[in-house]
Structures are given as C-alpha cells and as structure tokens.
Motif scaffolding. Structure first.
Motif, PDB file in Angstrom:
ATOM      1  N   TYR A 128      -9.757   3.687  -8.143  1.00 16.12           N
ATOM      2  CA  TYR A 128     -10.675   3.416  -7.031  1.00 16.12           C
ATOM      3  C   TYR A 128     -11.318   4.652  -6.413  1.00 16.12           C
ATOM      4  N   TYR A 154      -4.743   0.698  -8.572  1.00 12.89           N
ATOM      5  CA  TYR A 154      -4.493  -0.557  -7.864  1.00 12.89           C
ATOM      6  C   TYR A 154      -4.313  -1.641  -8.915  1.00 12.89           C
ATOM      7  N   LEU A 201      -9.455  -6.923  -4.518  1.00  4.81           N
ATOM      8  CA  LEU A 201     -10.041  -5.788  -5.229  1.00  4.81           C
ATOM      9  C   LEU A 201     -11.563  -5.887  -5.249  1.00  4.81           C
ATOM     10  N   ILE A 220       0.830  -1.193   0.000  1.00  8.93           N
ATOM     11  CA  ILE A 220       0.000   0.000   0.000  1.00  8.93           C
ATOM     12  C   ILE A 220       0.869   1.249   0.000  1.00  8.93           C
ATOM     13  N   SER A 249      -0.946  -0.933  -4.435  1.00  9.84           N
ATOM     14  CA  SER A 249      -1.430   0.432  -4.615  1.00  9.84           C
ATOM     15  C   SER A 249      -0.295   1.210  -5.264  1.00  9.84           C
TER      16      SER A 249
END
Length: 474
Positions: free
Chosen positions: A178, A351, A367, A66, A119
């Motif tokens: 996202y 992502y 996801l 992330i 990410s």
C-alpha cells in the motif's frame, strides 16, 4: 516495514501453528478458494452491485488488525474505518492495534478464528509465503478488477506501475502493498546545514564525512541491531544493486546459485563492514529501533538507514528544529552500473485478507476503500507517507521528510532499485540474514564469510522441498 518488537517466528514455527489447524480440518490448500476461477470469499455475502462488488452484508461485523508501528493506527481509526462505516452504517467494526502480529494472530489462525483484514508488518510479521502455501490467504485479484471508488475504470487502473506485481506469491496477488516507500540514509538537514556537512556521493567521501561527524562528538552512523538489523542488510543489497544492476536483487529473490558470493555483493559487504568497523558503537547491537531513532532526534547520531515511514514514527520525539532528509546510498565503485542518486523505492507494507475470515467480502471492501482517493489522501495526511494510488497526494503540503523522499524519487528518474521480495517469500532465510548482518557489521565475521554463510542458507532454502518457491522476472 517499520520495526516492532524482536519476536521473529521462523517459517516452520508459523507452519506448525497453521498446520495443526490443517490436520484438524483437512488439506487447506485443496479447499481454500473453491473450484471456480474466481476465489470465493469466506462468510456470508449479499447482493453484488457496482457499488458493492463483493456483496458485503450491510450489518456484518468487521474485524481489522493493524500493526501499530511507524505508521501508527490513526489512519485506520480516523480515515479508513469511518469511510467503511459511512458505506455500511449497521456494521460493527472491531479495531485491534498491535506490534506483535504473529504472536497475536498465530493462535487464531491455528484455531480457525481469523480477522477480516490484517496489516501484516513489523519484525513480528507472519510469513506470507507460509500462509499462502497453507491456503490461508485470499487471492486479491477481484479487488484489483473491481470498480474504483469515486472514479472510472478498475482499482488496478488507479495504481502506480508494479503495485499488483509487488504483492504476487506465485502468479496471483495475495498481498496489497500500500505504501510507496523510499529507502536510504536519514539525517537532520538543519544540523548538517549548521555544520557545513553535505551528504556523500561515494564511499570515500562517506568515510571522510563520517570522520568529521565523529570528530564533532556524534555517533556518525547507527542502526538497531536488536530488532532492526534488516535495515542494514537493505543497505548492503542496495549497494550490491548499484554495483551490479538491479538483476542482483532479482537473483537474490530467486535464490540463484552464487548470487550472495558474487562480486557485487562481496564488494558491497566489504564497503559496509568497513563502516561498521570504524564507526559503529558496539552497544547499538543491543538497542531497539526506537532507542536509536530517538538518539538521532537528540542530536547524537549522524546517519540512520531506514524507510520513509521514519519521520512519522518519530513525530512525538522529534524537536521542532529537527528536519528529516533522505540521502541516497553512496556509490561504491567508479564503475557502478547505477549512478549516484539511484534509490530503492517500491510498494511496501503488506495488507492481507484471510481466506477463512467470517467477513472476507468486508475485508476486500475495506482494501478497496483504502485504495480510493479519499482513503489514500487521508492516509498521507495522517502518516506523511505516499500511497500507491496515482495522484492521491497531489496538492498536499508534505513534511520535510516526505518532500525529501519525493525529491529523491524525482532526481532518481528511471534509476529505481526494486524491492527484495524474499522478505515475504522466505522468512526463515530472512531471519538468518539478519543475524549474519549483525555479525558482519559488528566485526565477528568477514565479508567473505558473510557471503558464504548467507549463500549457504539460500541454498538450503532452495533445496527444501517443503518451502514453496517463488519466481521474480523484473
């Protein structure tokens, strides 16, 4: 696309690392997804069902990387990872937070040891176009065709318009965009109210307002030249789209000949260069985004260009009295094609699932969980940012900045300026654009020279046969 540290690998440097693995293992582009119409997932898979559409092996480890920037990483540790763990209690989840995505992961891609979901964001993000051209990204088509969690229909049916298209590279969706991000000029509405200042509707008013802010002892306008100069080229691109219509941005993405030297771009560059000349502090070129943003929280800066992640990124530094608000970009000319109030807004923050991940089925399922109502709602609660999932934030009490963003979208109506996809497609070009933006805004080159230099770089990228070209139609 919230800023991170200023490492910015060019497309070629990413390819160099990835290419070493390609030479050792054979041509990745020829074998990345197998020969079937649907891309295969990496690693072992189990029995597929309506509740487990990708065949996740229940006890397979899952590694999540992330980008810990403006959004933090609590949305992953406190929302998405627990939801995954609830679905697969036997799975061990490895959580890796970082601000240096490329520096952390480039050696792993070169060595063939990749995470299951990434990410890929920040100024040290990897070049998605280069990754895809080397066969390193999984086609996410099965994700969008999978059953939606906790609802009817497919995942795609639950998303806002244009979300899948925003993640296309070529004709397939390799990226999940996202967050529905709104861009513009951010200010402290409490301060402005106390001073009697109102956001400007055109550049003449903007100039006058900045003069008042300067007279009050503040820096009227600032951005971070050290690692967030792309915040400023967004403003130039938005102004160009206001003048000439959204086709200008489409032409930028498609590397169209002459777009950067066209009248809308030149006028936009001139308008912003005049702001830089009169109101930018030269010291800001050496500052990071967090330094400039914190100075604004301290009441030292009037306007700051950014996206709607800003409020959450600065929550630890923001005094209780500070109230984030978004102002649309002022109109440049009286004949602008788009009216004042048009805003740039789109699905953002990429992502990805590596095609060679040991548990790419788990990456896809992760996801899918992110795109559930619970996953999306929890994300908004943790970050203050609205996701691409329809209605997921309904009924939530929004922060001042998020509410301001939502109000700006409602006022804009159909006058939405769409995303610049060249940031994902042509990283080498984007890096050069950052440099030229600083040179323009801090007075080292004229608007004409900026336009010529950027067009020359776009032409060079277009002529480079080693770079896979993309095409955007809307």
């Amino acid at each position: 696309m919230s800023a991170a540290l200023p490492q910015n690998p060019s497309r070629r440097s990413v390819l160099k690392g990835i290419g070493m693995a390609a030479l050792a293992a054979g041509p990745l582009s020829a074998c990345a997804f197998g020969s079937s119409d649907q891309p295969s997932t990496g690693g072992s898979t189990g029995e597929k069902s309506n509740t487990n559409p990708f065949g996740v092996v229940a006890n397979a480890p899952l590694e999540i990387v992330i980008f810990k920037g403006g959004l933090g990483d609590a949305y992953a540790t406190d929302v998405h990872e627990p939801l995954y763990k609830k679905a697969f209690p036997q799975a061990e989840i490895k959580h890796v937070p970082t601000q240096q995505i490329a520096q952390t992961l480039q050696p792993r891609f070169a060595g063939g040891n990749v995470p299951d979901m990434i990410s890929n964001a920040g100024s040290d993000m990897m070049d998605n176009g280069a990754l895809q051209s080397e066969g390193q990204l999984l086609d996410l088509s099965p994700l969008f065709a999978a059953p939606a969690i906790g609802g009817t229909g497919t995942v795609r049916d639950t998303l806002l318009p244009g979300v899948v298209e925003a993640g296309l590279i070529g004709d397939k969706p390799y990226l999940l965009k996202y967050i529905y991000t709104v861009y513009g000029l951010w200010y402290d509405s409490a301060l402005f109210k106390a001073k009697g200042w109102e956001p400007a509707k055109d550049f003449a008013e903007f100039d006058a307002l900045l003069g008042k802010i300067k007279a009050a002892g503040l820096q009227p306008y600032a951005y971070a030249g050290k690692n967030a100069s792309y915040y400023q080229y967004w403003m130039i691109a938005i102004s160009a789209a206001q003048i000439g219509g959204n086709q200008v941005l489409i032409d930028m993405d498609n590397l169209k000949e002459g777009v950067w030297t066209s009248d809308p771009v030149r006028k936009a560059a001139e308008a912003w260069a005049s702001i830089g000349k009169k109101y930018l502090d030269p010291a800001n070129e050496g500052l990071t985004h967090t330094e400039v943003q914190t100075a604004q929280n301290q009441g030292k800066i009037g306007f700051y260009p950014s996206g709607s992640w800003l409020e959450n990124e600065q929550k630890e530094q923001t005094p209780a009295a500070f109230q984030y608000a978004l102002a649309p970009t002022p109109s440049v000319t009286s004949s602008d094609k788009l009216p004042f109030g048009a805003v740039r807004a789109a699905a953002g923050e990429s992502y990805i699932v590596p095609s060679k991940a040991k548990n790419s089925a788990g990456g896809l399922e992760y996801l899918r969980i992110m795109l559930s109502k619970d996953g999306a709602r929890g994300f908004t609660e943790k970050t203050g940012n609205i996701t691409v999932v329809k209605g997921a934030a309904d009924g939530l009490k929004l922060s001042p900045g998020a509410q301001s963003s939502n109000d700006a979208l409602n006022k804009a109506g159909d006058n939405i300026i769409t995303y610049n996809l060249f940031e994902d497609w042509y990283k080498e070009f984007e890096t050069e654009l950052r440099s030229k933006t600083n040179a323009l805004m801090f007075g080292r080159i004229t608007a004409d020279q900026f336009c010529k230099d950027v067009q020359a770089k776009a032409d060079a990228v277009k002529a480079d046969s080693s770079i896979t070209k993309q095409n955007r139609t809307s």
